[in-house]
Motif scaffolding. Structure first.
Motif, PDB file in Angstrom:
ATOM      1  N   GLN A 200      52.865  18.684  39.482  1.00 45.18           N
ATOM      2  CA  GLN A 200      51.861  18.897  38.443  1.00 45.18           C
ATOM      3  C   GLN A 200      51.665  17.650  37.582  1.00 45.18           C
ATOM      4  O   GLN A 200      50.892  17.661  36.629  1.00 45.18           O
ATOM      5  CB  GLN A 200      52.283  20.087  37.554  1.00 45.18           C
ATOM      6  CG  GLN A 200      52.416  21.384  38.365  1.00 45.18           C
ATOM      7  CD  GLN A 200      53.215  22.457  37.646  1.00 45.18           C
ATOM      8  OE1 GLN A 200      52.659  23.270  36.920  1.00 45.18           O
ATOM      9  NE2 GLN A 200      54.527  22.475  37.820  1.00 45.18           N
ATOM     10  N   TYR A 201      52.401  16.604  37.893  1.00 42.28           N
ATOM     11  CA  TYR A 201      52.421  15.401  37.047  1.00 42.28           C
ATOM     12  C   TYR A 201      52.066  14.140  37.829  1.00 42.28           C
ATOM     13  O   TYR A 201      51.324  13.282  37.343  1.00 42.28           O
ATOM     14  CB  TYR A 201      53.832  15.301  36.458  1.00 42.28           C
ATOM     15  CG  TYR A 201      54.177  13.998  35.786  1.00 42.28           C
ATOM     16  CD1 TYR A 201      53.894  13.792  34.432  1.00 42.28           C
ATOM     17  CD2 TYR A 201      54.826  12.971  36.485  1.00 42.28           C
ATOM     18  CE1 TYR A 201      54.235  12.591  33.810  1.00 42.28           C
ATOM     19  CE2 TYR A 201      55.171  11.772  35.866  1.00 42.28           C
ATOM     20  CZ  TYR A 201      54.877  11.592  34.538  1.00 42.28           C
ATOM     21  OH  TYR A 201      55.205  10.409  33.914  1.00 42.28           O
ATOM     22  N   SER A 215      56.205  17.340  30.649  1.00 39.47           N
ATOM     23  CA  SER A 215      56.707  17.171  32.019  1.00 39.47           C
ATOM     24  C   SER A 215      57.833  16.153  32.057  1.00 39.47           C
ATOM     25  O   SER A 215      58.875  16.376  32.684  1.00 39.47           O
ATOM     26  CB  SER A 215      55.578  16.708  32.948  1.00 39.47           C
ATOM     27  OG  SER A 215      54.614  17.729  33.060  1.00 39.47           O
ATOM     28  N   GLU A 216      57.626  15.028  31.387  1.00 40.74           N
ATOM     29  CA  GLU A 216      58.672  13.989  31.380  1.00 40.74           C
ATOM     30  C   GLU A 216      59.944  14.519  30.715  1.00 40.74           C
ATOM     31  O   GLU A 216      61.056  14.192  31.136  1.00 40.74           O
ATOM     32  CB  GLU A 216      58.147  12.736  30.660  1.00 40.74           C
ATOM     33  CG  GLU A 216      57.091  12.010  31.485  1.00 40.74           C
ATOM     34  CD  GLU A 216      56.112  11.181  30.649  1.00 40.74           C
ATOM     35  OE1 GLU A 216      56.268  11.131  29.403  1.00 40.74           O
ATOM     36  OE2 GLU A 216      55.170  10.606  31.240  1.00 40.74           O
ATOM     37  N   MET A 248      60.430  26.613  32.727  1.00 38.49           N
ATOM     38  CA  MET A 248      59.340  25.821  32.146  1.00 38.49           C
ATOM     39  C   MET A 248      58.621  24.967  33.188  1.00 38.49           C
ATOM     40  O   MET A 248      57.458  24.616  33.025  1.00 38.49           O
ATOM     41  CB  MET A 248      59.889  24.914  31.036  1.00 38.49           C
ATOM     42  CG  MET A 248      60.152  25.641  29.740  1.00 38.49           C
ATOM     43  SD  MET A 248      58.619  26.193  28.971  1.00 38.49           S
ATOM     44  CE  MET A 248      57.948  24.631  28.419  1.00 38.49           C
ATOM     45  N   ALA A 249      59.327  24.636  34.269  1.00 38.23           N
ATOM     46  CA  ALA A 249      58.727  23.793  35.304  1.00 38.23           C
ATOM     47  C   ALA A 249      57.606  24.504  36.049  1.00 38.23           C
ATOM     48  O   ALA A 249      56.730  23.857  36.616  1.00 38.23           O
ATOM     49  CB  ALA A 249      59.811  23.331  36.293  1.00 38.23           C
ATOM     50  N   LEU A 250      57.662  25.837  36.075  1.00 41.27           N
ATOM     51  CA  LEU A 250      56.607  26.528  36.850  1.00 41.27           C
ATOM     52  C   LEU A 250      56.188  27.853  36.213  1.00 41.27           C
ATOM     53  O   LEU A 250      56.044  28.866  36.889  1.00 41.27           O
ATOM     54  CB  LEU A 250      57.062  26.730  38.308  1.00 41.27           C
ATOM     55  CG  LEU A 250      55.938  27.059  39.319  1.00 41.27           C
ATOM     56  CD1 LEU A 250      54.792  26.082  39.255  1.00 41.27           C
ATOM     57  CD2 LEU A 250      56.480  27.117  40.738  1.00 41.27           C
ATOM     58  N   ASN A 251      55.978  27.830  34.882  1.00 41.14           N
ATOM     59  CA  ASN A 251      55.441  29.045  34.258  1.00 41.14           C
ATOM     60  C   ASN A 251      53.977  28.853  33.864  1.00 41.14           C
ATOM     61  O   ASN A 251      53.426  29.632  33.103  1.00 41.14           O
ATOM     62  CB  ASN A 251      56.285  29.472  33.045  1.00 41.14           C
ATOM     63  CG  ASN A 251      56.249  28.442  31.934  1.00 41.14           C
ATOM     64  OD1 ASN A 251      55.605  27.402  32.058  1.00 41.14           O
ATOM     65  ND2 ASN A 251      56.948  28.718  30.853  1.00 41.14           N
ATOM     66  N   ILE A 254      52.639  23.463  32.133  1.00 40.85           N
ATOM     67  CA  ILE A 254      52.397  22.018  32.310  1.00 40.85           C
ATOM     68  C   ILE A 254      51.249  21.717  33.268  1.00 40.85           C
ATOM     69  O   ILE A 254      50.821  20.581  33.387  1.00 40.85           O
ATOM     70  CB  ILE A 254      53.679  21.259  32.750  1.00 40.85           C
ATOM     71  CG1 ILE A 254      54.226  21.797  34.073  1.00 40.85           C
ATOM     72  CG2 ILE A 254      54.730  21.305  31.662  1.00 40.85           C
ATOM     73  CD1 ILE A 254      55.360  20.936  34.654  1.00 40.85           C
ATOM     74  N   GLN A 255      50.753  22.744  33.970  1.00 40.36           N
ATOM     75  CA  GLN A 255      49.629  22.483  34.885  1.00 40.36           C
ATOM     76  C   GLN A 255      48.277  22.574  34.182  1.00 40.36           C
ATOM     77  O   GLN A 255      47.241  22.230  34.752  1.00 40.36           O
ATOM     78  CB  GLN A 255      49.658  23.466  36.051  1.00 40.36           C
ATOM     79  CG  GLN A 255      49.148  24.850  35.672  1.00 40.36           C
ATOM     80  CD  GLN A 255      49.157  25.830  36.836  1.00 40.36           C
ATOM     81  OE1 GLN A 255      49.870  25.644  37.802  1.00 40.36           O
ATOM     82  NE2 GLN A 255      48.376  26.878  36.728  1.00 40.36           N
TER      83      GLN A 255
END
Ligand code: NZQ
Ligand code: ZN
Length: 385
Positions: A200-201, A215-216, A248-251, A254-255
């Motif tokens: 996503q980044y 993301s970072e 948090m990485a895939l909820n 961040i997308q």
């Protein structure tokens, strides 16, 4: 920034003893199907805790959902849902049990003849049977998103599904469960979550400053905690940071407002479909070659990642190359091999096979620029052998 809607109705219940809330989270009067995997929940105490919390509900159990949940196994659970008038599903396990349960939530209310069509024809689930989860393995983010990936070994396929009807009503995330997770699965979780952020980044610079920084932050946190977590998964704060980073990485957060590139997952799923290799390991195999192959398009963002997350300095070109090497080394430091030939599988013809399968699905234009064709996938896999 690209326009977006952010919708996420999952009640995420995070912390020690969060399972005690179960009784009040499940709608009263529900007839519950509790789904789980191969039995880890019985040896680590989760099963007993959940059963105790469900004492006021009528509960039917369905165990044996395998890693990379299989359509045939799930079809047996679907029969139980229909014949026993189940009204609520409770997934107790990792991504596979949760994804399998999402499939059941969708299939239970699907009125077509063949539930495989949900995957094969890409039918979105607008409304599903309500379900909750008790997460035992941080990795996929499935506990707070509306996607699922289902395998069908009989025909060699692994396919995705989703829709707004597939958000869990609630998810119980108790980091104390992390101490029971084998090192192999901890490493898998770290790499899966890391790659979710990357997909996503790692595209091209955009004006979405906040999304980049979040993301970072997740990438830095995962790298920072990884060595100590593998050494001491009993440390509550390490476990909590690991669990929350994976969620948090895939909820969905961040997308929002940014371009995404899910090509590593698309190709990785073909390696799992062919060899049953753990999901995260397929990502560790594909990511370095994907970024080397798409280097010129991703160079600027790779350099940003290299400077901000890895602390590198130099020209964009040098930092970007070094960033890919360091990422591959990070995966290897977790005990994960990054070349397909290091896995005990017959790799003959896999490049062609994966490319053909993607073509069959109509996935002929992957990546943030929609320019990764099946023949590019062949070349990327050649680099990953
Ligand atoms: O089956 P049991 O006995 O529970 O053992 C499991 C399984 O063998 C074990 N395990 C889980 N929690 C444990 C534990 N062992 C000891 N202690 C615990 N607390 O771990 C093994 C692997 O479990 P699995 O659920 O397969 O792992 P994971 O969470 O990595 O899920 C992988 C699946 O999720 C899909 C993958 O494709 C794969 O099918 N994904 C789902 C996504 C989503 N829904 O958003 C996104 C991901 O990219 C991914 O594609
Ligand atoms: Zn993944």
């Amino acid at each position: 920034m690209i326009n977006f809607n952010l919708y996420n109705p999952t009640n995420l219940c995070f912390g020690k003893d969060a399972h005690e809330q179960l009784a009040t989270l499940i709608p009263s009067g529900s007839k519950v199907l509790m789904t789980y995997g191969g039995g880890s929940i019985k040896s680590n105490g989760t099963y007993n805790k959940v059963i105790a919390a469900l004492s006021n509900f009528e509960v039917v159990e369905f165990g044996g959902i395998e890693p990379n949940p299989d359509f045939d196994t799930l079809s047996r659970a679907l029969d139980i849902i229909k014949t026993q008038n189940i009204t609520f599903l409770l997934a107790v396990g990792g991504g596979s049990v949760i994804d399998g349960t999402k499939f059941l939530a969708s299939a239970a209310l699907y009125d077509g003849d063949d539930a495989w069509d949900i995957l094969d024809k890409g039918i979105r689930t607008e409304v599903g049977m309500p379900f909750g989860t008790v997460l035992t393995l941080p990795a996929t983010g499935s506990e707070m998103n509306s996607g699922a990936v289902i395998s069908r070994r009989a025909i060699g396929q692994k396919r995705g599904m989703g829709g707004p009807g597939l958000f869990p009503l609630f998810s119980i995330c108790d980091p104390t469960v992390v101490e029971s997770i084998p090192t192999r699965q901890l490493a898998n979780g770290l790499v899966d979550a890391f790659t979710h952020v990357m997909e996503q980044y790692m595209t091209y610079p955009t004006p979405a400053t906040l999304q980049d920084r979040i993301s970072e932050g997740i990438l830095s946190t995962l790298m920072e905690i990884a060595p100590s977590l593998l050494e001491n998964p009993k440390d509550y704060d390490l476990a909590a940071n690991f669990m929350w980073s994976c969620t948090m990485a895939l909820n969905g957060l961040i997308q929002k407002g940014v371009p995404t590139d899910w090509s590593i997952h698309a190709v990785g799923h073909e390696l799992t479909a062919a060899y049953n290799i753990d999901h995260a390991r397929t990502l560790a195999i594909v990511l370095p070659s994907m970024y080397r192959y798409k280097f010129s398009q991703k160079q600027e963002k790779l350099a940003q990642y290299g400077r901000r997350v890895l602390g590198l300095s130099g020209t964009d070109f040098d930092v970007a190359h070094e960033a890919i090497d360091r990422t591959e080394a990070f995966f290897q430091s977790l005990g994960i091999a990054t070349k397909l030939s290091e896995y005990s599988v017959d790799i003959t013809g896999i490049e062609q096979r994966a490319a053909d399968q993607l073509k069959n699905y109509g996935w002929t234009a992957l990546g943030e620029h929609k320019d990764i064709t099946p023949s590019d996938v062949e070349k990327i896999l050649e680099m990953a052998l």
